[in-house]
Design a protein around this motif. Structure first.
Motif, PDB file in Angstrom:
ATOM      1  N   GLU A  65       0.833  -1.202   0.000  1.00 10.97           N
ATOM      2  CA  GLU A  65       0.000   0.000   0.000  1.00 10.97           C
ATOM      3  C   GLU A  65       0.864   1.247   0.000  1.00 10.97           C
ATOM      4  OE1 GLU A  65      -3.183   0.536  -0.148  1.00 10.97           O
ATOM      5  OE2 GLU A  65      -3.839  -1.537  -0.243  1.00 10.97           O
ATOM      6  N   THR A  66       2.011   1.176   0.648  1.00  9.93           N
ATOM      7  CA  THR A  66       2.885   2.346   0.751  1.00  9.93           C
ATOM      8  C   THR A  66       4.078   2.227  -0.186  1.00  9.93           C
ATOM      9  OG1 THR A  66       4.067   1.305   2.582  1.00  9.93           O
ATOM     10  CG2 THR A  66       2.203   2.738   3.135  1.00  9.93           C
ATOM     11  N   PRO A 102       6.612   2.955  -2.805  1.00 10.04           N
ATOM     12  CA  PRO A 102       6.939   4.259  -3.370  1.00 10.04           C
ATOM     13  C   PRO A 102       6.798   4.265  -4.880  1.00 10.04           C
ATOM     14  CG  PRO A 102       8.938   3.076  -2.771  1.00 10.04           C
ATOM     15  CD  PRO A 102       7.786   2.254  -2.251  1.00 10.04           C
ATOM     16  N   GLU A 136       6.235  12.676  -8.170  1.00 10.64           N
ATOM     17  CA  GLU A 136       6.249  13.630  -7.062  1.00 10.64           C
ATOM     18  C   GLU A 136       5.592  14.939  -7.491  1.00 10.64           C
ATOM     19  OE1 GLU A 136      10.088  14.275  -5.454  1.00 10.64           O
ATOM     20  OE2 GLU A 136      10.249  12.279  -4.539  1.00 10.64           O
ATOM     21  N   ASP A 188       0.691  14.212  -5.779  1.00  3.66           N
ATOM     22  CA  ASP A 188      -0.024  13.783  -4.569  1.00  3.66           C
ATOM     23  C   ASP A 188      -0.831  12.511  -4.791  1.00  3.66           C
ATOM     24  OD1 ASP A 188       0.963  15.987  -3.180  1.00  3.66           O
ATOM     25  OD2 ASP A 188      -0.712  17.246  -3.821  1.00  3.66           O
ATOM     26  N   ARG A 213      -1.094   8.145  -4.673  1.00  2.00           N
ATOM     27  CA  ARG A 213      -0.636   6.954  -3.964  1.00  2.00           C
ATOM     28  C   ARG A 213      -0.973   5.732  -4.795  1.00  2.00           C
ATOM     29  NH1 ARG A 213      -3.409   6.143   1.305  1.00  2.00           N
ATOM     30  NH2 ARG A 213      -2.035   4.312   1.290  1.00  2.00           N
ATOM     31  N   ILE A 224      -2.440   2.232  -4.977  1.00  2.00           N
ATOM     32  CA  ILE A 224      -3.403   1.415  -4.247  1.00  2.00           C
ATOM     33  C   ILE A 224      -3.467   0.033  -4.883  1.00  2.00           C
ATOM     34  CG2 ILE A 224      -5.801   1.203  -3.507  1.00  2.00           C
ATOM     35  CD1 ILE A 224      -4.318   3.524  -2.215  1.00  2.00           C
ATOM     36  N   LEU A 282      -3.656   4.200  -9.302  1.00  2.00           N
ATOM     37  CA  LEU A 282      -3.259   5.395  -8.568  1.00  2.00           C
ATOM     38  C   LEU A 282      -4.488   6.120  -8.027  1.00  2.00           C
ATOM     39  CD1 LEU A 282      -0.400   6.881 -10.785  1.00  2.00           C
ATOM     40  CD2 LEU A 282      -0.242   5.339  -8.832  1.00  2.00           C
ATOM     41  N   ARG A 332      -5.705   9.723  -5.842  1.00  2.00           N
ATOM     42  CA  ARG A 332      -5.388  11.057  -5.317  1.00  2.00           C
ATOM     43  C   ARG A 332      -6.568  11.533  -4.483  1.00  2.00           C
ATOM     44  NH1 ARG A 332      -5.862  16.614  -7.334  1.00  2.00           N
ATOM     45  NH2 ARG A 332      -4.006  17.844  -6.832  1.00  2.00           N
TER      46      ARG A 332
END
Length: 471
Positions: free
Chosen positions: A60-61, A63, A69, A72, A74, A76, A84, A86
């Motif tokens: 989940e985290t 990178p 960058e 914003d 992540r 998933i 992705l 947001r």
């Protein structure tokens, strides 16, 4: 030839025997592995489960590359792969144009009236009862979902893929905007998996042109990706239709970006037009540079906020509270269309004061007064219809390019209802004069010739009727 055939058959038989031996060996190996697994202790099983859970949390985290960058987003993971996401959270006190998001709690009472669309009867009393019953049903603002798609095309066919799905909803003291993006078509199934878990928790869906575009496109993609058992039947509120009903003749366009600027007080700065979103996405697929996608994210996010504010405006209108939030000085055309739309929604008690205000306006446009008179004629409100026709007739007498429709309506009223034949004849003769003046020098089509001939016949009939009675 027969020897060759026998040789091939022997070769095939030996090959089948070898495959059977390999299959039997595999079955023995699998059985042995299952036996070994059943002999594991509970502690070992729990340890394996905890390790898998930790791996899931780590994914989940996971990178993203440095190129992402500033966007914003992540990564998933779902059971069908990654995509992705947001998220932006706005305080309910946030003001977007003329409206604050905190007004959504008061506006949902009016939005509940959309529940009764399509169930109204012809009787105005029954429609008013249904409207009152609909707005009495409590509606939680947190159960209203706003949806907007960014797609690779404009059609609703199978080739149109939503590469970005924006949803928004109220959650406690925050207004949440979620945006899902697929980096390539293979991630679409993962995004749809996430949506299938999210959507059923809402009872109302608010879109702009979603009834003919956003929602059919999303349903098509669900079916094509194997989600045929997905069931969700919300109350769908497509705000394009009330926007067209009220502003189709007063605004240059009923696009959301134009409506928000003219009626919601929202101004966009450095906005990426929605028509460019597909090209930006295709460029990203080609060069894998996500930077330009930030403009698409921001455009979609603004669409979600504007959609919420437009829902607030119509909610206030249907609950009779709009003037408490926004000072209103609408033009006669908008006043008429608003009243007719409220009446169509069943809010007759809210529509009548607006229509009465228009009827008493000395500066109202004759065309609006004529439409209101036509509405009163259908409802049997003859006194006001006659008064409005008289106003339109007086305006036509002063016009350099007069319209004779009110003359004909008033002439018919005097002939058939009050038997004032002389007044009916004078109005019909004026209508014939105006029609001949406007059609002089024109090549008349069949419709215009028929209209002109109908006025002549009316004049001749009235003259004959008056002559017969006087004789």
């Amino acid at each position: 030839m027969s020897r060759m055939r026998e040789r091939l058959l022997r070769h095939r038989a030996s090959r089948e025997e070898a495959l059977e031996r390999e299959s039997a060996e595999c079955d023995k190996a699998e059985a042995s592995a299952r036996l070994d697994e059943t002999e594991e202790t509970e502690e070992t099983v729990c340890t394996v489960h905890n390790v898998q859970h930790a791996d899931a949390e780590a994914s989940e985290t996971e990178p993203l590359p440095l190129l992402w960058e500033g966007l914003d987003v992540r990564l998933i993971h779902t059971s069908n792969g990654p995509f992705l996401r947001r998220e932006a959270r706005y305080p309910m006190s946030y003001r977007h144009g003329l409206h604050s998001l905190s007004e959504l709690g008061a506006a949902v009472k009016g939005l509940a009236a959309f529940r009764a669309i399509g169930q109204f009867e012809r009787s105005r009393d029954i429609r008013q009862e249904q409207f009152n019953a609909a707005v009495r049903v409590p509606l939680d603002a947190g159960k209203v979902l706003f949806l907007d798609l960014e797609t690779t095309g404009l059609g609703v066919g199978t080739g149109n893929v939503p590469f970005m799905v924006g949803i928004a909803y109220a959650e406690g003291e925050a207004f949440v905007v979620e945006q899902m993006l697929i980096r390539h078509p293979a991630e679409e199934r993962a995004m749809l998996t996430y949506l299938c878990d999210k959507l059923p928790s809402f009872t109302h869906l608010v879109t702009y042109n979603g009834r003919t575009f956003d929602w059919p496109v999303l349903l098509n993609r669900l079916i094509l990706n194997g989600f045929r058992k997905f069931q969700w039947e919300p109350v769908h509120i497509d705000l394009l239709h009330p926007s067209r009903s009220i502003w189709r003749n007063t605004l240059v366009s009923c696009r959301l970006s134009h409506v928000e600027e003219e009626r919601l007080g929202i101004t966009r700065n450095d906005d990426v037009p929605g028509a460019l979103a597909p090209a930006i996405y295709f460029q990203f697929l080609a060069d894998q540079q996500p930077g330009p996608l930030l403009g698409v994210f921001r455009h979609n996010e603004t669409d979600m906020l504007s959609l919420a504010c437009l829902a607030i405006r119509f909610g206030h209108l249907l609950s009779g509270q709009l003037e408490a939030y926004v000072p209103q000085q609408p033009q006669s055309e908008e006043l008429l269309r608003t009243g007719l739309w409220l009446e169509k929604m069943g809010a007759v008690e809210l529509a009548e004061p607006l229509l009465a205000q228009l009827a008493e306006d000395e500066q109202a446009e004759p065309g609006c007064l004529f439409l209101l008179a036509d509405r009163d004629k259908k409802c049997g409100n003859w006194p006001r219809a006659v008064l409005l026709w008289q106003k339109v007739v007086q305006a036509a007498e002063r016009s350099h390019w007069p319209d004779w429709r009110a003359h004909i309506e008033l002439s018919m009223y005097y002939e058939h209802r009050t038997k004032q034949l002389q007044s009916a004849l004078l109005l019909a003769e004026s209508a014939l004069s105006f029609a001949q003046k406007r059609m002089a020098g024109l090549r008349l089509d069949a419709k215009r010739r028929q209209e002109l001939e109908g006025i002549r016949k009316r004049v001749d009939r009235l003259r004959h009727k008056i002559g017969r009675l006087s004789g």
